[in-house]
Design a protein around this motif. Structure first.
Motif, short mmCIF file in Angstrom:
data_model
loop_
_atom_site.label_atom_id
_atom_site.label_comp_id
_atom_site.label_asym_id
_atom_site.label_seq_id
_atom_site.Cartn_x
_atom_site.Cartn_y
_atom_site.Cartn_z
N THR A 107 0.80 -1.23 0.00
CA THR A 107 0.00 0.00 0.00
C THR A 107 0.84 1.29 0.00
O THR A 107 0.55 2.21 -0.75
CB THR A 107 -1.00 0.00 1.18
N PRO A 108 1.92 1.36 0.79
CA PRO A 108 2.71 2.60 0.75
C PRO A 108 3.29 2.88 -0.64
O PRO A 108 3.43 4.03 -1.04
CB PRO A 108 3.84 2.33 1.77
N LEU A 109 3.60 1.80 -1.37
CA LEU A 109 4.11 1.96 -2.73
C LEU A 109 2.98 2.43 -3.66
O LEU A 109 3.16 3.36 -4.46
CB LEU A 109 4.68 0.62 -3.21
N TRP A 110 1.81 1.82 -3.54
CA TRP A 110 0.67 2.24 -4.38
C TRP A 110 0.30 3.70 -4.09
O TRP A 110 -0.09 4.43 -5.00
CB TRP A 110 -0.55 1.35 -4.17
N ASP A 111 0.46 4.11 -2.83
CA ASP A 111 0.16 5.50 -2.48
C ASP A 111 1.13 6.44 -3.20
O ASP A 111 0.74 7.51 -3.68
CB ASP A 111 0.24 5.72 -0.97
N LEU A 112 2.40 6.04 -3.27
CA LEU A 112 3.38 6.85 -4.01
C LEU A 112 3.02 6.90 -5.49
O LEU A 112 3.13 7.95 -6.14
CB LEU A 112 4.80 6.28 -3.84
N PHE A 113 2.59 5.76 -6.05
CA PHE A 113 2.17 5.72 -7.46
C PHE A 113 1.05 6.74 -7.69
O PHE A 113 1.05 7.47 -8.68
CB PHE A 113 1.65 4.33 -7.83
N ALA A 114 0.07 6.73 -6.78
CA ALA A 114 -1.09 7.62 -6.95
C ALA A 114 -0.66 9.08 -6.86
O ALA A 114 -1.18 9.94 -7.58
CB ALA A 114 -2.15 7.30 -5.89
N GLU A 115 0.31 9.35 -6.00
CA GLU A 115 0.70 10.74 -5.76
C GLU A 115 1.58 11.30 -6.89
O GLU A 115 1.38 12.44 -7.32
CB GLU A 115 1.45 10.84 -4.42
N HIS A 116 2.51 10.51 -7.37
CA HIS A 116 3.51 11.04 -8.32
C HIS A 116 3.38 10.46 -9.73
O HIS A 116 4.11 10.89 -10.63
CB HIS A 116 4.92 10.75 -7.82
N GLY A 117 2.46 9.51 -9.92
CA GLY A 117 2.44 8.77 -11.19
C GLY A 117 3.39 7.60 -11.07
O GLY A 117 4.51 7.76 -10.56
N SER A 118 2.97 6.43 -11.53
CA SER A 118 3.79 5.24 -11.34
C SER A 118 5.14 5.36 -12.07
O SER A 118 6.15 4.86 -11.58
CB SER A 118 3.04 4.00 -11.83
N LEU A 119 5.16 6.06 -13.21
CA LEU A 119 6.42 6.17 -13.96
C LEU A 119 7.50 6.88 -13.16
O LEU A 119 8.64 6.41 -13.09
CB LEU A 119 6.17 6.90 -15.29
N ARG A 120 7.15 8.01 -12.53
CA ARG A 120 8.17 8.74 -11.77
C ARG A 120 8.69 7.90 -10.59
O ARG A 120 9.85 7.97 -10.22
CB ARG A 120 7.62 10.07 -11.24
N VAL A 121 7.79 7.10 -10.00
CA VAL A 121 8.20 6.31 -8.84
C VAL A 121 9.10 5.15 -9.27
O VAL A 121 10.15 4.92 -8.66
CB VAL A 121 6.96 5.79 -8.06
N VAL A 122 8.75 4.42 -10.34
CA VAL A 122 9.64 3.32 -10.75
C VAL A 122 10.95 3.88 -11.30
O VAL A 122 12.00 3.24 -11.16
CB VAL A 122 8.99 2.31 -11.73
N ALA A 123 10.89 5.05 -11.91
CA ALA A 123 12.14 5.68 -12.37
C ALA A 123 13.05 5.96 -11.16
O ALA A 123 14.26 5.71 -11.20
CB ALA A 123 11.84 6.98 -13.12
N ALA A 124 12.45 6.42 -10.06
CA ALA A 124 13.22 6.69 -8.83
C ALA A 124 13.75 5.39 -8.22
O ALA A 124 14.89 5.34 -7.73
CB ALA A 124 12.33 7.42 -7.82
N ILE A 125 12.94 4.34 -8.26
CA ILE A 125 13.39 3.04 -7.72
C ILE A 125 14.57 2.51 -8.54
O ILE A 125 15.56 2.03 -7.97
CB ILE A 125 12.21 2.03 -7.73
N ALA A 126 14.48 2.64 -9.86
CA ALA A 126 15.57 2.16 -10.72
C ALA A 126 16.86 2.93 -10.43
O ALA A 126 17.95 2.35 -10.40
CB ALA A 126 15.17 2.30 -12.19
N GLU A 127 16.71 4.23 -10.18
CA GLU A 127 17.89 5.03 -9.82
C GLU A 127 18.45 4.60 -8.47
O GLU A 127 19.66 4.42 -8.30
CB GLU A 127 17.52 6.51 -9.75
N HIS A 128 17.54 4.44 -7.49
CA HIS A 128 17.95 4.10 -6.13
C HIS A 128 18.77 2.81 -6.09
O HIS A 128 19.79 2.72 -5.41
CB HIS A 128 16.70 3.96 -5.24
N PHE A 129 18.32 1.81 -6.85
CA PHE A 129 19.03 0.53 -6.86
C PHE A 129 20.13 0.49 -7.93
O PHE A 129 20.67 -0.57 -8.22
CB PHE A 129 18.04 -0.63 -7.06
#
Lengths: 298, 298
Positions: free
Chosen positions: A241-263
């Motif tokens: 749920t915390p991940l889905w909340d981030l998707f809803a807030e920023h758009g899923s693309l921006r969040v997975v882009a951030a995850i890809a950068e983080h890792f």
């Protein structure tokens, strides 16, 4: 091929060009994880921002590095003749399927969208997935239009937007769609937070954003859901749920882009301008969520 | 230049290419009619469907045939680097101004749109018009964002969406925008049915769809409105209600495309696929409206 978990990888962009090494790394992770298919150049793959030549190259890289995993390639564009060019290039690259989104600038009529799908199916030598996501394409399909398009030859699957969070209502919606399309056309859920409910409600596939970057996280939902284990699938989705909340807030693309950068799966930044990566404050929140969820990449 | 009547011509498309002869005919009509400016490659000019090379050529044709009428050129695109290419080509062609629309596929944030305008103004050698039309760009400006962007160097005008039909409320809205932008930045109304009210409410310009095809019809509204003749301007606009109703029903682009075909200003069809021209039944309605209004081209 149009069942199970389809992973939508990013197309990382570096200095206004496709980061080919980064893209290949993402594809290889998906192949190792054993996803059921890879959909390159979906919305998560920033297809709308790339030239036909860039898209041809990305399709080629995806097919080459996906090994035995079938690759579906997004071919949508605002102009039908560009869609046709993308279809030809994707088929030339060895795509196993085509994803067609009715991108729109001027609002399109149902007849115009039907005409677009007819034009594609007339030249398609591989099966076609209908892409329905009003948030990006700005076109809303009626159920009747699903029915008209699904009877065109070559149509293999419909990627639908999130269903109701109530399982009964979600089942009714999936059955409603099923009643107007041929029996061999599959239905795939999109909107990752709705995936568990969608699969439990009878969808055959999950067209997944998160699977493109963290496939193992998606499989924790898709495997029990496709086995009909309602409790386990819902719990696995609920946990994120915390991940889905981030998707809803920023758009899923921006969040997975951030995850890809983080890792460090890609360089930073990795999105096409004018899009920005998340700010430092928002990135810190993404990192916190990943840590709380004890997410580590494969 | 960013005041008065700006006419937005079609870019007629024939066999999936720009119909250059048809486009030049449209430009020459606008020059003869004495519009205050021509905006080539606006939404009505189908910019979103054309390649950078096609757009460079259209800009060149517009400037060449507009003679002394200043030409503003639409340079928007989904990807910032394509916008920059279009800016360079438009300036090379001799454009007097640039129209920048925040086209979006992934929904954009205010900071991303600000960044886009900053990138354009950094390389613009001619003034820039901010394009606000959520129906096509799918981005909604806040008044505050108008203010941030309007203070960038080179910003000359803001093209705003239709105002309230109530004159008092329309005036309040124009004053609200005026209060956050520099005094030398003009405000232009768009949405032709709102033009009379918009001009009477204090807008400096009308960015007009109908003027691109039937400039004399637009001038019957713009001239009294810009002279402050409220009664005459409102009556002239009111008289065209059947036309505005067609715009609302089919989109203004499809209707002016049909008008251009009807008066043989262009061949038929003239829109880029997947868009269709109006069906025979709807075309007949357009013809009836034109006859009832006793519209004949110059």
């Amino acid at each position: 091929m149009f069942t199970g978990l389809s992973a939508f990888p990013l197309t990382p962009i570096k200095d206004d060009a496709v980061d080919e090494a980064g893209f290949v790394r993402l594809i290889e992770r998906l192949t190792s994880a054993g996803v059921d298919s890879i959909t390159a150049l979906g919305s998560t793959g920033s297809y709308a921002y790339l030239s036909p030549a860039e898209r041809a190259r990305v399709a080629e890289l995806a097919v080459t590095h996906a090994k035995n995993v079938p690759v579906i390639v997004g071919v949508g564009s605002l102009r039908t003749s560009d869609v046709i060019t993308n279809v030809e290039n994707a088929q030339q690259a060895g795509a196993s399927g085509l994803l067609v989104a009715p991108m729109s600038y001027q609002p399109l009529t149902e007849d115009e969208v039907y005409g677009l799908f007819r034009a594609v199916t007339e030249i398609a030598s591989v099966p076609v997935v209908v892409y329905d996501n009003p948030t990006t394409t700005h076109f809303t399909f009626s159920t009747e239009l699903y029915g008209r398009i699904a009877t065109l030859p070559a149509i293999a699957s419909i990627k639908i937007p999130p269903v109701d969070t109530d399982l009964q209502r979600a089942r009714a919606r999936v059955e409603e769609i099923r009643s107007v399309i041929p029996g061999d056309v599959t239905i795939g859920i999109s909107g990752d937070s709705a995936a568990a409910i969608g699969l439990l409600a009878g969808c055959d596939a999950w067209y997944s954003v998160i699977a493109g970057t963290l496939p193992e996280l998606a499989q924790r939902i898709s495997r029990p859901a496709l086995n009909g284990d309602l409790t386990e699938a819902l719990a696995a989705s609920q946990r994120l749920t915390p991940l889905w909340d981030l998707f809803a807030e920023h758009g899923s693309l921006r969040v997975v882009a951030a995850i890809a950068e983080h890792f460090r799966l890609t360089d930073r930044p990795n999105l096409p301008a004018p899009m920005h990566g998340l700010s430092a404050v928002k990135l810190a929140r993404v990192r916190n969520v990943l840590e709380d969820l004890e997410v580590t990449p494969l």
